[in-house]
Design a protein around this motif. Structure first.
Motif, PDB file in Angstrom:
ATOM      1  N   PHE A 137       0.812  -1.213   0.000  1.00 18.70           N
ATOM      2  CA  PHE A 137       0.000   0.000   0.000  1.00 18.70           C
ATOM      3  C   PHE A 137       0.847   1.266   0.000  1.00 18.70           C
ATOM      4  CE2 PHE A 137      -2.507   3.423   1.848  1.00 18.70           C
ATOM      5  CZ  PHE A 137      -3.678   3.331   1.110  1.00 18.70           C
ATOM      6  N   ALA A 174      -9.194  -0.374   0.530  1.00 13.26           N
ATOM      7  CA  ALA A 174      -7.926  -1.092   0.529  1.00 13.26           C
ATOM      8  C   ALA A 174      -7.858  -2.081   1.689  1.00 13.26           C
ATOM      9  CB  ALA A 174      -6.761  -0.111   0.599  1.00 13.26           C
ATOM     10  N   TRP A 226      -7.843  -5.206  -0.615  1.00 15.50           N
ATOM     11  CA  TRP A 226      -6.467  -5.351  -1.097  1.00 15.50           C
ATOM     12  C   TRP A 226      -5.663  -6.225  -0.159  1.00 15.50           C
ATOM     13  CZ3 TRP A 226      -4.258   0.033  -3.018  1.00 15.50           C
ATOM     14  CH2 TRP A 226      -4.828   0.305  -4.281  1.00 15.50           C
TER      15      TRP A 226
END
Length: 349
Positions: A73, A91, A95
């Motif tokens: 990230f 995220a 993610w």
């Protein structure tokens, strides 16, 4: 150009196998590699000389933006002007995984990567080979699907070689991908996040994570605007298309079978094919019938779709009839791809 093939299936040492691939990326070359969605064609996304090679190898229009792939990230911070609060939530939830977010780009991202736009699309894949490649290369990797522009996206290394052998430096074989559809793309630059391309991460999943989200009208529109300035890959041009003429038939499955068989009978002299399901495959009379899975399992349909479309080409299908599918949740992404495959040639039964 000779395309080198590297086999990283069956638990082989990924780090050792990626050494040459990372050197190719660092020196401005092209490497095709697996992700959890489809195979990507990677280059240094910050290299203005490397990025055009992607467009050239694929035959891709230059106004079709590319997605930057990262391995961590923190790597996003230099690529975007700001990270909205909603992006942190997405995220944290999705993610690494099959979600791409669109941000306002920073000055270091070339316009050649963004298709001339002030925004940049970023994704963190979950596939181990992809993550290790990006990390070792030390740069964000621009990577559209590793196929000739317009053809069905590749879900196997063999698909990549069919289209790009001799046009790129290397193909990394990581086996068949897990998902089979490209990532969901969400624009987080505005007040309300907007889905620019549907995928495995559905509108319902996004809404559960962040509340209000909407789908871009260009995605819903079955008559695409030729003057559209695409903000995400796949919004404007015909994609995922087999070589044969394809038509989608939507409606009651029994009626769809009946009408497709009637149309097949009228197609004398042409090699016919049907994209079917496990429930209906045995009822068709076409030359080629391929099931993409059960209607009760949308994930299997997504996983098998592009391979089926490529198989029609391999078997010489000239006229292709496809069943339509439920358009809720993941089915919306499946039908989005099918609409483009058929050039929006749709019959409502």
């Amino acid at each position: 150009m000779k395309t080198e093939y590297v086999d990283l299936r069956d638990g082989k040492d990924v780090k050792e196998g990626l050494y040459k691939a990372t050197e190719i990326i660092k020196t401005g070359g092209l490497v095709a590699f697996p992700t959890e969605t489809v195979y990507g064609l990677g280059a240094n996304g910050l290299d203005e000389n490397a990025v055009p090679k992607i467009y050239e190898a694929k035959g891709r229009p230059s106004d079709n933006p590319l997605i930057l792939h990262i391995s961590d990230f923190d790597e996003i911070k230099s690529l975007v002007k700001e990270i909205p609060d909603v992006a942190f939530v997405l995220a944290d939830e999705f993610w690494p995984g099959p979600l791409t977010m669109v941000f306002k780009k920073s000055d270091i991202v070339p316009y050649r990567t963004t298709g001339g736009l002030e925004s940049v699309a970023v994704r963190m894949p979950s596939n181990r080979i992809a993550r290790e490649l990006i990390k070792a290369a030390g740069v964000p990797v621009a990577a559209p699907s590793a196929n000739s522009s317009g053809r069905p996206s590749p879900t196997k290394a063999s698909h990549v070689l069919e289209d790009l052998d001799g046009k790129i430096d290397m193909v990394i074989d990581g086996g068949t991908v897990d998902i089979g559809l490209e990532s969901t793309i969400v624009d987080v630059t505005g007040e309300v996040p907007v889905i620019l391309r549907p995928g495995f991460i559905t509108e319902e999943m996004l809404s559960e994570a962040i509340g209000r989200v909407k789908t871009d009208e260009a995605v819903k529109n079955l008559s695409p605007d030729k003057d559209l300035k695409p903000k995400a890959p796949g919004m404007k041009y015909r994609h995922y298309a087999p070589q044969g003429k394809m038509t989608i038939y939507k409606g009651n499955p029994e009626k769809v079978v009946k009408i497709i068989n009637e149309e097949t009978a009228k197609s004398e002299g042409k090699k016919t094919a049907v994209l079917a399901t496990d429930e209906t495959k045995r009822y068709y009379k076409a030359d080629i019938v391929i099931s993409v899975g059960s209607r009760e399992d949308c994930e299997s349909i997504a996983h098998n779709l592009f391979d089926a479309l490529r198989s029609f080409d391999d078997m010489g299908a000239e006229i292709i009839f496809s069943e339509g599918f439920d358009e809720s949740r993941l089915g919306f992404a499946i039908m989005n791809r099918l609409h483009k495959s058929a050039g929006y040639n749709i019959v409502n039964v």
